[in-house]
Design an enzyme around this catalytic site. Structure first.
Site, PDB file in Angstrom:
ATOM      1  N   LYS A  81       0.822  -1.203   0.000  1.00 41.20           N
ATOM      2  CA  LYS A  81       0.000   0.000   0.000  1.00 41.20           C
ATOM      3  C   LYS A  81       0.861   1.261   0.000  1.00 41.20           C
ATOM      4  CE  LYS A  81      -3.744  -0.180   2.279  1.00 41.20           C
ATOM      5  NZ  LYS A  81      -4.691  -0.348   3.398  1.00 41.20           N
TER       6      LYS A  81
ATOM      7  N   ARG B 197      -3.490   2.948   8.569  1.00 46.47           N
ATOM      8  CA  ARG B 197      -3.803   1.815   7.697  1.00 46.47           C
ATOM      9  C   ARG B 197      -2.678   0.787   7.718  1.00 46.47           C
ATOM     10  NH1 ARG B 197      -7.700   3.293   3.593  1.00 46.47           N
ATOM     11  NH2 ARG B 197      -8.264   5.484   3.726  1.00 46.47           N
TER      12      ARG B 197
ATOM     13  N   GLY C 280      -8.559  -6.885   3.324  1.00 50.53           N
ATOM     14  CA  GLY C 280      -9.544  -7.042   4.383  1.00 50.53           C
ATOM     15  C   GLY C 280      -9.096  -7.838   5.587  1.00 50.53           C
TER      16      GLY C 280
ATOM     17  N   MET D  94      -6.429  -7.212   7.669  1.00 54.10           N
ATOM     18  CA  MET D  94      -5.879  -6.432   8.780  1.00 54.10           C
ATOM     19  C   MET D  94      -6.688  -5.153   8.946  1.00 54.10           C
ATOM     20  SD  MET D  94      -1.816  -7.146   8.280  1.00 54.10           S
ATOM     21  CE  MET D  94      -1.847  -6.716   6.548  1.00 54.10           C
TER      22      MET D  94
ATOM     23  N   ARG E 289      -3.491  -1.290  -6.271  1.00 55.92           N
ATOM     24  CA  ARG E 289      -2.801  -2.577  -6.116  1.00 55.92           C
ATOM     25  C   ARG E 289      -3.198  -3.470  -7.279  1.00 55.92           C
ATOM     26  NH1 ARG E 289      -6.234  -4.091  -0.720  1.00 55.92           N
ATOM     27  NH2 ARG E 289      -8.294  -4.222  -1.672  1.00 55.92           N
TER      28      ARG E 289
ATOM     29  N   HIS F   4      -6.994 -43.805  -3.524  1.00 55.53           N
ATOM     30  CA  HIS F   4      -7.574 -44.347  -4.757  1.00 55.53           C
ATOM     31  C   HIS F   4      -8.624 -43.402  -5.324  1.00 55.53           C
ATOM     32  CE1 HIS F   4     -10.598 -46.774  -6.977  1.00 55.53           C
ATOM     33  NE2 HIS F   4      -9.518 -47.331  -7.505  1.00 55.53           N
TER      34      HIS F   4
ATOM     35  N   ARG G 255      -2.260 -47.568 -16.646  1.00 54.31           N
ATOM     36  CA  ARG G 255      -2.394 -48.609 -15.628  1.00 54.31           C
ATOM     37  C   ARG G 255      -3.294 -49.714 -16.171  1.00 54.31           C
ATOM     38  NH1 ARG G 255      -3.312 -43.413 -11.969  1.00 54.31           N
ATOM     39  NH2 ARG G 255      -4.358 -42.972 -13.943  1.00 54.31           N
TER      40      ARG G 255
ATOM     41  N   ARG H  64       2.235 -49.624 -18.015  1.00 45.56           N
ATOM     42  CA  ARG H  64       2.702 -50.387 -16.858  1.00 45.56           C
ATOM     43  C   ARG H  64       2.032 -51.757 -16.848  1.00 45.56           C
ATOM     44  NH1 ARG H  64       1.398 -48.014 -11.026  1.00 45.56           N
ATOM     45  NH2 ARG H  64      -0.660 -48.906 -11.497  1.00 45.56           N
TER      46      ARG H  64
ATOM     47  N   SER I 112      10.852 -44.438 -14.627  1.00 46.32           N
ATOM     48  CA  SER I 112       9.742 -43.568 -14.270  1.00 46.32           C
ATOM     49  C   SER I 112       9.572 -43.659 -12.755  1.00 46.32           C
ATOM     50  CB  SER I 112       8.452 -43.994 -14.968  1.00 46.32           C
ATOM     51  OG  SER I 112       7.390 -43.146 -14.605  1.00 46.32           O
TER      52      SER I 112
ATOM     53  N   GLY J  80       7.814 -43.609  -9.505  1.00 40.60           N
ATOM     54  CA  GLY J  80       6.461 -43.693  -8.958  1.00 40.60           C
ATOM     55  C   GLY J  80       6.469 -43.092  -7.567  1.00 40.60           C
ATOM     56  N   THR J  81       6.311 -41.784  -7.507  1.00 38.29           N
ATOM     57  CA  THR J  81       6.548 -41.085  -6.237  1.00 38.29           C
ATOM     58  C   THR J  81       5.451 -41.311  -5.203  1.00 38.29           C
ATOM     59  OG1 THR J  81       5.597 -39.076  -7.215  1.00 38.29           O
ATOM     60  CG2 THR J  81       7.993 -39.304  -7.257  1.00 38.29           C
ATOM     61  N   ASN J  82       4.299 -41.837  -5.616  1.00 35.83           N
ATOM     62  CA  ASN J  82       3.280 -42.160  -4.615  1.00 35.83           C
ATOM     63  C   ASN J  82       3.796 -43.253  -3.670  1.00 35.83           C
ATOM     64  OD1 ASN J  82       1.675 -40.379  -6.006  1.00 35.83           O
ATOM     65  ND2 ASN J  82       0.370 -41.941  -6.919  1.00 35.83           N
ATOM     66  N   ASP J  83       4.197 -44.388  -4.247  1.00 36.89           N
ATOM     67  CA  ASP J  83       4.701 -45.485  -3.415  1.00 36.89           C
ATOM     68  C   ASP J  83       6.083 -45.182  -2.861  1.00 36.89           C
ATOM     69  OD1 ASP J  83       2.457 -46.997  -3.538  1.00 36.89           O
ATOM     70  OD2 ASP J  83       3.236 -48.516  -4.918  1.00 36.89           O
TER      71      ASP J  83
ATOM     72  N   CYS K  12       5.760 -40.294 -12.732  1.00 37.42           N
ATOM     73  CA  CYS K  12       4.346 -40.521 -13.027  1.00 37.42           C
ATOM     74  C   CYS K  12       3.489 -40.525 -11.775  1.00 37.42           C
ATOM     75  CB  CYS K  12       4.156 -41.824 -13.799  1.00 37.42           C
ATOM     76  SG  CYS K  12       4.716 -43.287 -12.903  1.00 37.42           S
TER      77      CYS K  12
ATOM     78  N   TYR L 136      10.628 -35.702 -18.509  1.00 36.34           N
ATOM     79  CA  TYR L 136       9.205 -35.379 -18.539  1.00 36.34           C
ATOM     80  C   TYR L 136       8.588 -35.587 -17.157  1.00 36.34           C
ATOM     81  CZ  TYR L 136       8.290 -40.432 -18.629  1.00 36.34           C
ATOM     82  OH  TYR L 136       8.234 -41.774 -18.318  1.00 36.34           O
TER      83      TYR L 136
END
Length: 890
Positions: free
Chosen positions: A26, A96, A105, A107, A350, A466, A573, A629, A776, A778-781, A843, A863
Site C-alpha cells: 500500500k 492503515r 480485508g 488487517m 494494487r 484411490h 495402468r 505399466r 519412471s 512412482g513417487t506415490n509409493d 508418473c 518429462y
C-alpha cells in the site's frame, strides 16, 4: 539505526515500488503515485521492520518511535496547513495496514483519528458543515472502539438502526447533525460499559493505541488463516501508514468508490467499479448502502446516475489516472478513490484479484498492447488457477449450506443424489440420474460407480488415495478424507458432526476446489478455457524444457489428454482395464485357476480384451510415446470380499462357494502393498506379463500399419527392487516383442523400462539402468515406503504434523525434498552414469504439483506425467521454472 519512517505527498516520496518489502504494498504504491503526480493525500509510513521490533518488544512501540512519529507528523502538518490535535482546525489522519503481499480485508484500518469532543466543533466551523463533523466523529468512535477496544461492531449498528427507525429514515446520510450528536453520546456510553474505560479524548493517545492495534492485526486469526491458505510467509509483517484524511462524506459533491481498470471476472478492457455519494470508504466495503456503478447503462435495480453521468470530469480524470497506473504497474489495477468537494484523491492502487479466465485474457491483451512481453505474461498466471478453466464451478452468488468439509482432491463442482454403493451409482446413472458416490473409501471394485457418478466423497483417504487419483484422472470432482461425516453404507445414509443426516437419494453438492459439502443442489457454471488460452499456452510451451505427459488408462482419457496438450502417456495402468463387468469374471477365474494350463485358457480370453484397449489408446496417441505399466496390484484386489459376493461369483462361474472362499482366503495378504504384486507377479506368473506384452506389441504393430504413423510403446515393469528381477523380465518381454514384430514384419521401435518406487531400487539404480531404457519414478509409493506412511490412513494425523511444523507440506501432494527427492536424485545420477541415454520421468501425483515440478526440472528429468486435467497446469509450471532458471543463470 535503520530508517523507520518514510514520508510521501505533494509530488515527492522517500520510497517507491522497489521498497515494497519494507514499506508494504500500500505505502510503496502511495509513494509511487506521489512521484507520478497523481493526487494522493500526504502521509508517512512505519516500516515492516518496526512491526518486527513491535513483536520482539512484547507488542509495544519501539523505544524512541513516538518522538519520530511526532517529527513526521510535524512535517505533515506543515504540508497540510493544519495541526494534529488542534481544537479549531484539526488535522485528521487515517491509520492503515499494508503488508508486502496483498491481504485484502485481513488487517485493520482506522479513519478520522484526531477528532475529539472539543475539536468536532472546530471541524464543523472550518468546514461549514456541522452534520459532516458529527458524522465523522461518530464514525471514529465506532471504528476505533471496535478495532482498539474490542467493542462489537454490531452493538454500534443497533444504536444506529434504532435512531433511523425512530426518525423513519433508511440511510445514514439522512441523519441530521443533532441526531448524530445524540448517537455519539450513546456511543460513548456503550464504550464505557463494554470496554470499561472512556473513549480517549486525547489525539496522540488515539494515534498510539491505533498504531499498536494495526500492528497487532498482523496476527489476528483471519490474517493467519489467510497467510496459511495463500502460503504467505509469517515473518513479513505489516507496515503502518499514517495519512491525512480526505472526506467523501462532505455532501452531494463528495463520495468514495472502488474500481478495476479491467473486468476482474472476464478480463474485458474498460473501467468497472462502484461508488457512493456522501460516504467514506468503509461504507462501500461494509455494504451499509447499495453502491452505484461508475459507468454503463442504468437498470431497474439502479436508477441513480452513474459517476460518469453525475461527475463527467471526475470520471474522465479517473480514466486517465487508471491508464497511467496500469501502464506504470503493467497490470490490471484495483483502485480506491475519494472525491472531496469535487476534487479527486487516489487512496490506494494494487494489482487486482481476478478469475483465471480474466487473468489469461488480461495477460494476453497486455502483450498485444505492448505493455509486457509474453515471457512476463507466462510468469504471471498461477498454475493452480488453471483448474478454474477446466472444471465446472459453483455460481459464486448462489446460497450454500455447508454440512462438512474434507480435502479438495479433484477440482470442480458436482451435484447429485447421494448413493452409497458403486452398484447403486451405476444403476441410477444408467437411468440418467445424477448421483454422487459416498463411501468410507473406494477400491478398484468401485470404478464403475465412480465412472457413473458426477463426483465422489469419501470419509477416509488422502490426496493420493484411490478415490483422489482415479477422480483426477477422470476429471471428476472429488472430496476425500472428510472426517466430518460418518458413512453408514449398509444403512444408506451419512451423518455429519453437526447432526445433519443425508439419506440415499437426497441431493448434495461437492466443491472439489475447497473440499466443502453442501446440502441440496448448488447451481454451477461452466468454466471453459476461453478464446485466449491457446495463444497463452503456446507461449508457455515455447519456453519450457520439461515435456508433459498424462496418466491415462483408456482411449477417452487419452483423447482428453491430447486436447490438453499432453506429449504422450507417462502411465497407463493396465489393471484398470480389468474391472469392466464383461471382463472381471474372466480375470477372477484366471487368478483362481489352480494350474498353469487352466490359467492359460483364461488368459487367452483376456488377450483380445487387452488388444481392444491398446488399439484405442494407440490410435488416440499416434506419433507420441505411450508408457504402459504391466499388471501391478496384488491379485486379491480383483476378488470379491463378502460371502454374498463370493456366492454370486460362484453361481456365475459354476464353482462351489465354499471352495471359492477358501481359495480367496489363501490369496489374501496381510500387507498387500508390500506383498505379491508388481514384478513379483511377472516372475511367478510369467504368462500374465507375456499376454500383456503380446497385446501391447500386436496392437502397436496393427495401428502403425493402419494409420501409417509412428507408434511408440514403452513397456514398464513395476515394483523392481533388484536388478536381477528386471534382467529376467526384460529377456521375456523382448522375446515376446521380437516374436510379434517378426509375425507382423514390423520395424516398430519400443522401449523397456521400470518404475522406481522403492528406496532400494533408487539406491541400486546404476545396476538396474543397465537393463532399462527408461526410469519412471512412482513417487506415490516411493513416498509411502520412504516415510513408512500409508497414504490412505495418514490423513488422520498429517494435518496436525503440518500445523506443528513437523512437515512443511503434505508429502503426498508436494515432494519431500529432504528424503524422497534425494532418492530421486540418487536414482537419476546413478542410472545415467550407467546408461547415459537413460530417459527419466515421473508418473506419481507429484507430476502435477508446481512446487514438485521445479525439483524435477532441476534434476534434469525428461518429462513429468499427471492426470489429463492437470496437464495444462504442469505445462505452465514447467515453463515458469525454465524461465526462472534461465534468469537466475544470467
Amino acid at each position: 539505526m535503520a530508517k523507520r519512517i518514510y514520508s510521501f505527498g505533494k509530488g515527492k516520496a522517500e520510497g517507491d515500488k522497489n521498497l515494497v518489502q519494507l514499506l508494504g504494498g500500500k505505502a510503496a504504491a502511495l509513494a509511487d503515485m506521489s512521484r507520478l503526480g497523481i493526487p494522493v493525500p500526504p502521509g508517512f509510513t512505519l516500516t515492516t521492520e518496526v512491526c518486527s521490533e513491535f513483536y520482539v518488544g512484547n507488542q509495544t512501540l519501539p523505544l524512541g518511535l513516538e518522538s519520530e512519529i511526532q517529527e513526521a507528523m510535524g512535517r505533515l502538518e506543515r504540508t497540510i496547513g493544519r495541526k494534529f490535535g488542534d481544537a479549531n482546525d484539526p488535522l485528521l489522519v487515517s491509520v492503515r495496514s499494508g503488508a508486502p503481499v496483498s491481504m485484502p480485508g485481513m488487517m485493520d484500518t482506522i479513519l478520522n483519528l484526531g477528532l475529539t469532543r472539543e475539536s468536532v466543533t472546530g471541524l464543523a466551523k472550518i468546514s461549514g458543515d456541522e452534520r459532516f463533523a458529527w458524522d465523522t466523529y461518530r464514525r471514529l468512535i465506532q471504528m476505533f472502539s471496535n478495532v482498539v477496544l474490542d467493542v462489537g461492531h454490531e452493538k454500534f449498528e443497533e444504536i444506529l438502526r434504532r435512531f433511523k427507525k425512530e426518525r423513519k429514515i433508511r440511510s445514514d446520510f439522512e441523519l441530521d447533525a443533532a441526531t448524530l450528536r445524540k448517537i455519539s453520546d450513546e456511543y460513548h456510553a456503550l464504550v464505557r460499559s463494554s470496554a470499561g474505560r472512556d473513549f480517549p479524548e486525547d489525539s496522540w493517545e488515539q494515534l498510539r493505541l491505533s498504531t499498536e492495534a494495526v500492528f497487532r492485526s498482523w496476527n489476528t486469526a483471519r490474517a493467519v488463516t489467510y497467510r496459511r491458505i495463500h502460503s504467505i510467509p509469517e515473518n513479513l509483517g505489516t507496515a503502518v501508514t499514517i495519512q491525512a484524511m480526505v472526506f467523501g462524506n462532505r455532501g452531494a459533491d463528495s463520495g468514495t468508490g472502488v474500481l478495476f481498470t479491467r473486468n476482474p471476472s472476464t478480463g474485458e478492457p474498460g473501467l468497472m467499479g462502484e461508488y457512493l455519494l456522501n460516504a467514506q470508504g468503509e461504507d462501500v466495503v461494509a455494504g451499509i448502502r447499495t453502491p452505484i456503478s461508475i459507468n454503463g447503462k442504468r437498470t431497474d435495480a439502479q436508477s441513480e446516475p452513474t459517476l460518469e453521468e453525475r461527475m463527467p470530469e471526475i470520471y474522465r480524470e479517473l480514466e486517465r489516472t487508471s491508464k497511467s497506473l496500469e501502464t506504470h504497474y503493467t497490470d490490471m489495477q484495483d483502485i480506491e478513490f475519494t472525491i472531496e468537494k469535487g476534487k479527486l484523491w487516489i487512496l490506494q492502487t494494487r494489482t487486482g484479484k481476478r478469475t483465471a479466465h480474466a487473468a489469461v485474457r488480461i495477460a494476453v491483451e497486455l502483450v498485444h498492447e505492448g505493455i509486457i512481453r509474453n515471457r512476463e505474461a507466462v510468469i504471471r498466471i498461477e498454475p493452480k488457477d488453471l483448474d478454474q478453466l477446466l472444471h465446472p464451478i459453483f455460481d459464486p452468488d448462489a446460497k450454500k449450506t455447508v454440512v462438512a468439509k474434507g480435502l479438495p482432491a479433484s477440482p470442480g463442482a458436482a451435484c447429485g443424489k447421494a448413493v452409497f454403493t458403486a452398484e447403486r451409482a451405476e444403476q441410477m446413472g444408467k437411468k440418467g440420474e445424477r448421483v454422487l458416490l459416498v463411501r468410507a473409501e473406494t477400491s478398484p471394485e468401485d470404478i464403475g460407480g465412480m465412472h457413473a457418478a458426477q463426483g465422489i466423497l469419501t470419509s477416509r483417504g488422502g490426496m493420493t488415495s484411490h478415490a483422489a487419483v482415479v477422480a483426477r484422472g477422470m476429471g471428476k470432482c472429488c472430496v476425500v478424507g472428510c472426517s466430518d461425516v460418518e458413512v453408514r453404507s449398509d444403512e444408506g445414509f451419512f451423518v455429519s458432526t453437526n447432526g445433519t443426516k443425508v439419506r440415499e437419494g437426497e441431493v448434495i453438492s461437492l466443491d472439489g476446489s475447497t473440499g466443502e459439502v453442501f446440502l441440496g443442489e448448488v447451481p454451477t457454471i461452466q468454466a471453459g478455457v476461453g478464446d485466449y488460452f491457446g495463444e497463452f499456452m503456446a507461449w508457455a510451451d515455447a519456453l519450457r524444457i520439461l515435456k508433459v505427459r498424462a496418466n491415462a488408462d483408456t482411449p477417452a482419457d487419452c483423447k482428453i489428454a491430447r486436447q490438453f496438450g499432453a506429449q504422450g502417456v507417462g502411465l497407463c495402468r493396465t489393471e484398470h482395464m480389468f474391472f469392466e463387468k464383461n471382463r472381471i469374471d474372466v480375470v477372477r477365474q484366471m487368478i483362481l485357476a489352480e494350474t498353469k494350463e487352466k490359467r492359460a485358457g483364461f488368459i487367452g480370453k483376456i488377450l483380445p480384451m487387452q488388444l481392444e484397449d491398446f488399439r484405442g489408446i494407440f490410435r488416440e496417441m499416434r506419433g507420441l510415446p505411450v508408457t504402459i505399466r504391466l499388471l501391478d496390484p496384488p491379485l486379491h484386489e480383483f476378488l470379491p470380499r463378502t460371502d454374498a459376493e463370493i456366492a454370486e461369483l460362484a453361481q456365475r462361474i459354476g464353482a462351489a462357494a465354499a471352495e471359492l472362499k477358501i481359495r480367496i482366503e489363501n490369496l489374501h495378504e496381510m500387507n498387500p502393498m508390500l506383498g505379491h504384486r508388481g514384478c513379483r507377479l511377472g516372475i511367478t506368473f510369467p504368462e500374465i506379463y507375456e499376454m500383456q506384452v503380446r497385446a501391447i506389441m500386436t496392437a502397436a504393430c496393427e495401428i502403425q500399419k493402419e494409420l501409417k504413423d509412428d507408434i511408440f510403446p514403452e513397456i514398464m515393469v513395476p515394483l523392481i527392487v533388484d536388478p536381477r528381477e528386471l534382467a529376467i523380465l526384460r529377456d521375456r518381454i523382448v522375446a515376446v516383442a521380437e516374436q510379434v514384430k517378426s509375425e507382423h514384419r514390423s520395424h516398430l521401435r519400443y522401449l523397456v523400462g521400470t518404475m522406481i518406487e522403492l528406496p532400494r531400487a533408487a539406491l541400486l539404480a546404476g545396476e538396474i539402468a543397465r537393463k532399462a531404457d527408461f526410469f519412471s519414478f512412482g513417487t506415490n509409493d516411493l513416498t509411502q515406503t520412504t516415510f513408512g506412511l500409508s497414504r490412505d490412513d495418514s490423513s488422520r494425523f498429517l494435518p496436525e504434523y503440518i500445523e506443528k511444523g513437523i512437515f512443511s507440506a503434505d508429502p503426498f501432494s508436494t515432494m519431500d525434498a529432504g528424503g524422497v527427492l534425494e532418492l530421486c536424485k540418487i536414482g537419476t545420477e546413478r542410472g545415467r552414469q550407467a546408461n547415459p541415454v537413460l530417459k527419466v520421468g515421473i508418473c506419481g501425483e507429484h507430476g502435477g504439483d508446481p512446487a514438485s515440478i521445479a525439483h524435477f526440472h532441476a534434476l534434469g528429468f525428461n518429462y513429468v506425467s499427471c492426470s489429463p486435467f492437470r496437464v495444462p497446469l504442469a505445462r505452465l509450471a514447467a515453463a515458469q521454472i525454465a524461465l526462472r532458471s534461465s534468469e537466475a543463470s544470467t
